[in-house]
Design an enzyme around this catalytic site. Structure first.
Site, PDB file in Angstrom:
ATOM      1  N   GLU A  98      66.209  74.649  30.288  1.00 60.19           N
ATOM      2  CA  GLU A  98      65.813  73.245  30.233  1.00 60.19           C
ATOM      3  C   GLU A  98      66.499  72.495  29.089  1.00 60.19           C
ATOM      4  O   GLU A  98      67.034  71.398  29.262  1.00 60.19           O
ATOM      5  CB  GLU A  98      64.290  73.150  30.053  1.00 60.19           C
TER       6      GLU A  98
ATOM      7  N   SER B 168      58.885  67.044  34.740  1.00 57.83           N
ATOM      8  CA  SER B 168      58.874  66.647  33.342  1.00 57.83           C
ATOM      9  C   SER B 168      57.537  65.990  33.002  1.00 57.83           C
ATOM     10  O   SER B 168      56.490  66.591  33.217  1.00 57.83           O
ATOM     11  CB  SER B 168      60.072  65.735  33.055  1.00 57.83           C
TER      12      SER B 168
ATOM     13  N   HIS C 268      67.321  70.878  32.287  1.00 60.18           N
ATOM     14  CA  HIS C 268      66.241  69.962  32.635  1.00 60.18           C
ATOM     15  C   HIS C 268      66.755  68.922  33.632  1.00 60.18           C
ATOM     16  O   HIS C 268      67.855  68.378  33.471  1.00 60.18           O
ATOM     17  CB  HIS C 268      65.750  69.269  31.369  1.00 60.18           C
TER      18      HIS C 268
END
Length: 452
Positions: free
Chosen positions: A321, A205, A391
């Site tokens: 995600e 991330s 994610h």
């Protein structure tokens, strides 16, 4: 496994003599750790200053403190007790080194060209506003035990303290922190059994986004040989100048000294200025172009191309995600369960996943290859139910700290044994890349790689 985060009695402690000092380490969970080591100090809103060599023996048996940060209720939904026993302290420029139990100074045979073990430097994510290098969700013990690598976890400044400049204040302080940590690794990691010539950055991330920008950063040359860029929101990184300037103006009155609590409390007000600028405002803090150590935005492509031949790259995303963020928004989650609307929500998840994550990961790999570098592009699909491929679903695979992750909705009730088995495969692939600059030929079915 992955629950032994308390030091054993002092009688079992080890010492590592490095150029930065002699550090007392501790055993636990099948590894040896030297934790909370200073790599720099910094005044508020000022660049880091490297920590001088320590006189005497340094106790490295406490966790690195977290950068002060606002509450992150979304983390509480994803993991159990996300920060564990960590304290928050503005004096947070620390790192922790985790090594196999039998590791010693890199003066004998090893996996790397310098005779030591491969070194993997973890850069945590959290939208540049939350997280910490020593958070239990990132416990590297399993990776170190199984793959015989050295893992260095770095804590750096976040939010308004680390990723907002302008109005006379320097930008990119968090990136400068990371560069200073990498210099510490270069100079000292051999004393812990690592090879300073075989350093791989890996992050997820915002951590992956930071690593992508370090590839182009001034002063980064030679500090790392490989980079694993996971789930980086590179689609949000361009055209942010006006937004950052508006946020900097809002933050200009924040004091450069005194209690940090008021600065952290004001961060929400500063971030709100960014949300007026469309999709980029979803991650208002971040790297700023044209401020050290980064080039101007129109020079970024050339900087990435210049560095490409010197950095092996593994870049990729999870397959869905944005499913995580849909799940964290109750109205969207309810809509996704509504007959007839679920397909529309899924199309949105796929489209935004491509727009924010996958499209620019593909571009990064293509550009890197065209400039003479080695790059492999991956897509990871793991999980069950609505959060398959979401994610952060790769984090419990890399860092299987059971008490943190077992109840996470990311795992959707999967048996822990299945998570552990899949995690062993991911850790094997990541470590193989750290050793060789390429992923192995035999891959698990949930991991697809385009080798270019």
């Amino acid at each position: 496994m992955g629950t032994g985060r308390q030091p054993e009695p002092a009688a079992t402690a080890l010492r590592f003599a490095a150029p930065a000092g002699t550090f007392t380490a501790w055993r636990g969970d099948g590894v040896v750790r030297a934790t909370g080591i200073r790599y720099a100090r910094a005044e508020r809103f000022a660049p880091p200053v490297p920590e001088p060599p320590a006189a005497g023996v340094v106790d490295a048996t406490s966790w690195s403190p977290a950068c002060p940060q606002p509450p992150a209720p979304e983390l509480e939904l994803l993991v159990t007790d996300p920060m564990g026993e960590l304290v928050a302290d503005e004096d947070c420029l620390r790192l922790s080194v985790t090594v196999p139990e039998d590791a010693g100074p890199a003066d004998g045979p090893g996996d790397g060209p310098g005779g030591g073990l491969p070194v993997m430097v973890w850069v945590h994510g959290g939208s540049y506003v939350s997280g910490a290098g020593d958070a239990p969700a990132y416990d590297p013990a399993a990776l170190v035990r199984e793959q015989r690598v050295v893992v260095v976890a770095v804590t750096y400044r976040l939010g308004v303290l680390g990723f907002l400049g302008g109005c006379g204040r320097p930008a990119n302080l968090g990136l400068l922190d990371l560069l200073q940590a990498l210099r510490w690794v270069r100079d000292n990691v051999a004393a812990f059994g690592g090879d300073p010539g075989a350093v791989t950055l890996f992050g997820e991330s915002a951590g992956g986004d930071a690593i992508a920008h370090l590839v182009a950063a001034d002063g980064a040359r030679g500090l790392f040989r490989r980079a694993i860029v996971s789930s980086a929101p590179l689609g949000l990184s361009r055209g942010r100048g006006r937004m950052s300037a508006a946020m900097a103006a809002e933050a200009a009155s924040l004091p450069a000294s005194g209690p940090v609590a008021g600065v952290v409390e004001a961060q929400a007000r500063v971030a709100a200025r960014g949300r007026r600028y469309g999709l980029a405002g979803a991650m208002p803090f971040g790297a700023q172009y044209g401020f050290p150590p980064l080039p101007a935005e129109d020079e970024l492509e050339a900087a990435w191309a210049r560095s490409a031949p010197e950095v092996d790259l593994l870049v990729g995303t999870n397959s869905r995600e944005v499913a995580l963020f849909v799940a964290l928004l109750p109205p969207a989650a309810r809509l996704a369960r509504t007959r007839g609307a679920g397909r529309a929500v899924e199309r949105l998840v796929r489209a935004l996943t491509r727009r924010i994550y996958a499209r620019d990961a593909e571009r990064f790999a293509r550009r890197h290859r065209a400039a003479g570098g080695r790059a492999e592009l991956y897509t990871l699909t793991f999980g069950a139910g609505a959060l398959t491929g979401a994610h952060a679903v790769d984090l419990p695979l890399l860092f299987p700290h059971r008490s943190t992750w077992a109840a996470s909705p990311l795992l959707a009730g999967l048996p822990w044994g299945e998570v552990e088995a899949a995690g062993r495969e991911v850790r094997r692939v990541w470590a193989a890349f750290a050793r060789t600059g390429a992923v192995p030929a035999d891959l698990p079915p949930f991991l697809r790689v385009d080798r270019g």
